[in-house]
Design a protein around this motif. Structure first.
Motif, mmCIF file in Angstrom:
data_model
loop_
_atom_site.group_PDB
_atom_site.id
_atom_site.type_symbol
_atom_site.label_atom_id
_atom_site.label_comp_id
_atom_site.label_asym_id
_atom_site.label_seq_id
_atom_site.Cartn_x
_atom_site.Cartn_y
_atom_site.Cartn_z
ATOM 1 N N CYS A 187 0.843 -1.282 -0.005
ATOM 2 C CA CYS A 187 -0.093 -0.129 0.142
ATOM 3 C C CYS A 187 0.881 1.327 0.047
ATOM 4 O O CYS A 187 1.996 1.133 0.359
ATOM 5 N N GLU A 188 0.354 2.199 -0.352
ATOM 6 C CA GLU A 188 0.843 3.585 -0.461
ATOM 7 C C GLU A 188 1.116 4.177 1.004
ATOM 8 O O GLU A 188 0.354 3.881 1.985
ATOM 9 N N GLY A 189 2.060 5.104 1.431
ATOM 10 C CA GLY A 189 2.226 5.637 2.567
ATOM 11 C C GLY A 189 3.178 4.524 3.520
ATOM 12 O O GLY A 189 3.668 3.432 3.207
ATOM 13 N N GLU A 190 2.896 4.885 4.833
ATOM 14 C CA GLU A 190 3.744 4.117 5.940
ATOM 15 C C GLU A 190 2.862 3.150 6.526
ATOM 16 O O GLU A 190 1.597 3.229 6.446
ATOM 17 N N GLY A 191 3.498 2.005 6.713
ATOM 18 C CA GLY A 191 2.614 0.745 7.561
ATOM 19 C C GLY A 191 1.609 0.241 6.439
ATOM 20 O O GLY A 191 1.997 -0.083 5.323
ATOM 21 N N ARG A 210 -8.849 0.771 7.088
ATOM 22 C CA ARG A 210 -8.427 0.018 8.092
ATOM 23 C C ARG A 210 -6.916 -0.161 8.240
ATOM 24 O O ARG A 210 -6.148 -0.263 7.256
ATOM 25 N N ARG A 211 -6.451 0.198 9.476
ATOM 26 C CA ARG A 211 -4.851 0.479 9.646
ATOM 27 C C ARG A 211 -4.608 -0.948 10.298
ATOM 28 O O ARG A 211 -4.914 -0.968 11.542
ATOM 29 N N ARG A 258 1.432 1.512 -4.119
ATOM 30 C CA ARG A 258 2.514 2.536 -4.085
ATOM 31 C C ARG A 258 2.523 3.335 -5.372
ATOM 32 O O ARG A 258 3.481 4.374 -5.281
ATOM 33 N N ASP A 259 2.308 2.943 -6.361
ATOM 34 C CA ASP A 259 1.892 3.671 -7.623
ATOM 35 C C ASP A 259 0.631 4.678 -7.729
ATOM 36 O O ASP A 259 0.502 5.359 -8.716
ATOM 37 N N GLY A 260 0.128 4.557 -6.627
ATOM 38 C CA GLY A 260 -1.217 5.328 -6.552
ATOM 39 C C GLY A 260 -2.295 4.916 -7.293
ATOM 40 O O GLY A 260 -3.825 5.432 -7.340
#
Length: 304
Positions: A187-191, A210-211, A258-260
Motif C-alpha cells: 500500500c501507499e504511505g507508511e505501515g 483499516r490500519r 505505491r504507484d497510486g
C-alpha cells in the motif's frame, strides 16, 4: 405501517452483534426476524412444503437475510446453497441470494469475475499441482514480489499466509488440494492499510480505512478504523466490483498501491460492519433492511 405478521429468517450460526442489529432494524419496520441455521434445514420434495425451516414449518418466511453460510464438506456446502437456491425459486426473496454467495465465497471465481470485468485486481494463480504452485512462488520471489497464500473458502483472515522468502515455501499447502496464490500489493504511505467500501443496491453508503498492526488489515485481527473520503474514483470502482458479482450488497476491500493505483482485493457478500458503523456513524443494518423490504418484499403493503 408494515404488516406486523411478516416474518424474516436470518440465516446465521452466530447471531452476535450483527444479528441483534438486524433484528432491531426489522422490528422497527414491523417485521419479526428469527435466527435459522442452514444445518437445521431440510429438503423434502414429497411434501407440499418442499423446504423445511425450523420455526417456519407451516409456511415459508416472507424473506431470508443471509448473514452466514456454514463451512463443511463439498456436499454440505452444496446442500446449504441448494436451500438458498430453492427458496428463491419458490418466490422467497433471498438477500444476498445463493448465486451471489457462490461467486464471492469462492475466491477463485471472485478473482476471475473481477478480471473479466476489467477491474484492477492482484495477479492470481489457482491450481491443483503442488510443483507448479512452487514454481509460481519461486518465480514471483525471484522477481521481488511477495505472495499471499489463501484457502479457497474462508473469512476474517483465517488461514492466510504471506510468502516472503524461499524457506516459507516449506510449509506451502493447498486448501483441500487447491493452491490459491495472489501477488501481495504494497500500500501507499507508511505501515499497512486498505479500505472497506460498503455498497447497497448499487450505491456506496459508507467507507473506512483499516490500519492493521501487521500486513493483514482485518478488524477481527486488531486493525483500527477511520472514515475515508468517498471520492468518485473510489465509489465507482466499488460499485463496478459489486455489479461484476451481481450482489444486492457487499463489502469491497480496496487498496491504493505505491504507484497510486486502486486495486480491488476482495468482495464479501456477507460482510461485517461493526467497525465501519463505529467509524462512520451510519446505520448499516437499517439501510440493508430498508433495501430488502422496499425492493424485494413486493407483497408487503402499508396498512392503516
Amino acid at each position: 405501517m408494515i404488516n406486523p405478521l411478516r416474518r424474516i429468517a436470518i440465516i446465521t450460526d452466530d447471531p452476535g452483534w450483527h444479528g441483534k442489529q438486524l433484528c432491531r432494524a426489522f422490528a422497527a419496520r414491523s417485521c419479526a426476524a428469527e435466527y435459522v441455521s442452514l444445518t437445521d434445514c431440510k429438503i423434502q420434495v414429497a411434501d407440499d412444503l418442499p423446504i423445511l425451516i425450523p420455526g417456519f414449518e407451516q409456511t415459508l418466511p416472507d424473506a431470508v437475510f443471509v448473514r452466514g453460510v456454514p463451512g463443511g464438506s463439498l456436499e454440505e456446502v452444496v446442500f446449504y446453497l441448494d436451500i438458498l437456491h430453492a427458496l428463491k425459486i419458490l418466490g422467497v426473496p433471498v438477500y444476498n441470494d445463493g448465486h451471489a454467495i457462490e461467486r464471492s465465497v469462492d475466491k477463485a471465481m471472485t478473482s476471475f469475475l473481477l478480471q473479466h470485468a476489467g477491474i484492477s485486481t492482484p495477479k492470481t494463480w489457482v491450481l491443483r499441482d503442488r510443483e507448479l504452485a512452487l514454481a509460481v512462488a519461486e518465480r514471483e520471489l525471484a522477481a521481488g514480489h511477495y505472495l499471499i497464500s489463501k484457502p479457497l473458502f474462508g473469512s476474517q483472515g483465517e488461514g492466510i499466509r504471506r510468502i516472503e522468502k524461499s524457506t516459507d515455501l516449506l510449509w506451502l499447502t493447498g486448501s483441500h488440494g487447491i493452491y490459491y496464490l495472489q501477488r501481495f500489493v504494497e500500500c501507499e504511505g507508511e505501515g499497512y492499510s486498505d479500505m472497506r467500501i460498503f455498497v447497497i443496491n448499487g450505491k456506496v453508503v459508507a467507507g473506512m480505512r483499516r490500519r492493521g498492526i501487521s500486513w493483514l488489515n482485518n478488524v477481527a485481527r486488531g486493525a483500527s478504523c477511520e472514515p475515508v473520503e468517498l471520492t468518485a474514483e473510489l465509489t465507482e470502482l466499488a460499485i463496478r466490483a459489486v455489479a461484476a458479482l451481481s450482489m444486492d450488497y457487499a463489502g469491497v476491500d480496496i487498496i491504493r498501491d505505491r504507484d497510486g493505483r486502486l486495486t480491488v482485493i476482495e468482495v464479501n457478500s456477507v460482510p461485517a460492519w461493526k467497525g465501519l458503523q463505529g467509524a462512520c456513524g451510519v446505520d448499516i443494518a437499517g439501510l440493508l433492511v430498508d433495501d430488502l423490504v422496499q425492493r424485494h418484499m413486493y407483497s408487503i403493503k402499508a396498512v392503516a
